[in-house]
Design a protein around this motif. Structure first.
Motif, short mmCIF file in Angstrom:
data_model
loop_
_atom_site.label_atom_id
_atom_site.label_comp_id
_atom_site.label_asym_id
_atom_site.label_seq_id
_atom_site.Cartn_x
_atom_site.Cartn_y
_atom_site.Cartn_z
N ASP A 24 65.47 -2.86 50.85
CA ASP A 24 66.76 -2.20 50.99
C ASP A 24 67.61 -2.44 49.74
N LYS A 25 68.15 -1.35 49.17
CA LYS A 25 69.05 -1.37 48.01
C LYS A 25 68.41 -1.95 46.75
N THR A 26 67.10 -1.90 46.64
CA THR A 26 66.41 -2.41 45.45
C THR A 26 65.33 -1.43 45.03
N VAL A 27 65.25 -1.18 43.72
CA VAL A 27 64.18 -0.36 43.17
C VAL A 27 63.54 -1.11 42.01
N SER A 28 62.27 -0.82 41.78
CA SER A 28 61.53 -1.43 40.68
C SER A 28 61.43 -0.40 39.55
N VAL A 29 61.93 -0.77 38.37
CA VAL A 29 62.00 0.16 37.24
C VAL A 29 61.04 -0.31 36.14
N LEU A 30 60.18 0.61 35.68
CA LEU A 30 59.24 0.32 34.60
C LEU A 30 59.86 0.77 33.28
N VAL A 31 60.05 -0.18 32.37
CA VAL A 31 60.66 0.10 31.07
C VAL A 31 59.59 0.02 30.00
N GLU A 32 59.52 1.06 29.18
CA GLU A 32 58.54 1.12 28.09
C GLU A 32 59.27 1.00 26.76
N ARG A 33 58.76 0.12 25.89
CA ARG A 33 59.32 0.03 24.54
C ARG A 33 58.19 0.05 23.54
N LYS A 34 58.49 0.52 22.34
CA LYS A 34 57.47 0.64 21.30
C LYS A 34 57.76 -0.39 20.22
N VAL A 35 56.74 -1.19 19.88
CA VAL A 35 56.87 -2.22 18.86
C VAL A 35 55.74 -2.07 17.85
N VAL A 36 55.96 -2.60 16.66
CA VAL A 36 54.93 -2.58 15.63
C VAL A 36 54.06 -3.82 15.80
N HIS A 37 52.74 -3.62 15.85
CA HIS A 37 51.81 -4.74 15.99
C HIS A 37 51.89 -5.60 14.72
N PRO A 38 52.00 -6.93 14.88
CA PRO A 38 52.22 -7.77 13.70
C PRO A 38 51.08 -7.75 12.68
N ARG A 39 49.85 -7.62 13.13
CA ARG A 39 48.73 -7.63 12.19
C ARG A 39 48.34 -6.22 11.75
N TYR A 40 48.20 -5.31 12.71
CA TYR A 40 47.63 -3.99 12.40
C TYR A 40 48.66 -2.95 12.01
N ARG A 41 49.96 -3.28 12.11
CA ARG A 41 51.04 -2.37 11.72
C ARG A 41 50.98 -1.02 12.43
N LYS A 42 50.46 -1.04 13.65
CA LYS A 42 50.38 0.17 14.45
C LYS A 42 51.42 0.07 15.56
N ILE A 43 52.00 1.19 15.93
CA ILE A 43 52.98 1.19 17.02
C ILE A 43 52.25 1.11 18.34
N VAL A 44 52.57 0.11 19.15
CA VAL A 44 51.95 -0.07 20.46
C VAL A 44 53.04 -0.09 21.53
N LYS A 45 52.66 0.27 22.75
CA LYS A 45 53.60 0.31 23.86
C LYS A 45 53.59 -1.03 24.58
N ARG A 46 54.77 -1.49 24.97
CA ARG A 46 54.92 -2.69 25.78
C ARG A 46 55.69 -2.29 27.04
N PHE A 47 55.25 -2.79 28.19
CA PHE A 47 55.85 -2.43 29.47
C PHE A 47 56.39 -3.67 30.16
N LYS A 48 57.50 -3.51 30.88
CA LYS A 48 58.03 -4.57 31.72
C LYS A 48 58.72 -3.94 32.91
N LYS A 49 58.59 -4.60 34.07
CA LYS A 49 59.24 -4.11 35.28
C LYS A 49 60.46 -4.95 35.59
N TYR A 50 61.54 -4.29 35.97
CA TYR A 50 62.77 -4.96 36.35
C TYR A 50 63.13 -4.54 37.77
N LEU A 51 63.71 -5.46 38.55
CA LEU A 51 64.28 -5.11 39.84
C LEU A 51 65.74 -4.73 39.61
#
Length: 83
Positions: A17-44
């Motif tokens: 009740d009154k709570t949703v789970s939100v998936l947040v996607e962010r793009k970061v540069v990989h430290p070694r390969y210098r490629k943009i990769v997606k990182r995901f995290k869920k927040y209540l």
């Protein structure tokens, strides 16, 4: 004045009740390969009026801790989802 973080993501589940789970996607540069990769995290996120549904794209704003895992409130619903 304190800085309030805002997150934008897609609702993946309604977690009680009154709570949703939100998936947040962010793009970061990989430290070694210098490629943009997606990182995901869920927040209540606290949804006071139970208006959001699964699949909606929402914006949440940081607030005081409302429970053990919840410290974001629903700010706006940007787009309605499929369901």
């Amino acid at each position: 004045m304190s800085f309030k973080r805002e997150i934008q993501g897609v609702i993946v589940s309604k977690s009680g009740d009154k709570t949703v789970s939100v998936l947040v996607e962010r793009k970061v540069v990989h430290p070694r390969y210098r490629k943009i990769v997606k990182r995901f995290k869920k927040y209540l996120v606290h949804d006071e009026k139970n208006t959001a549904n699964v699949g909606d794209t929402v914006v949440a704003i940081e607030c005081r801790p409302l429970s053990k895992c919840k410290s974001f409130r629903l700010k706006t619903i940007l787009a309605a989802g499929v369901e």
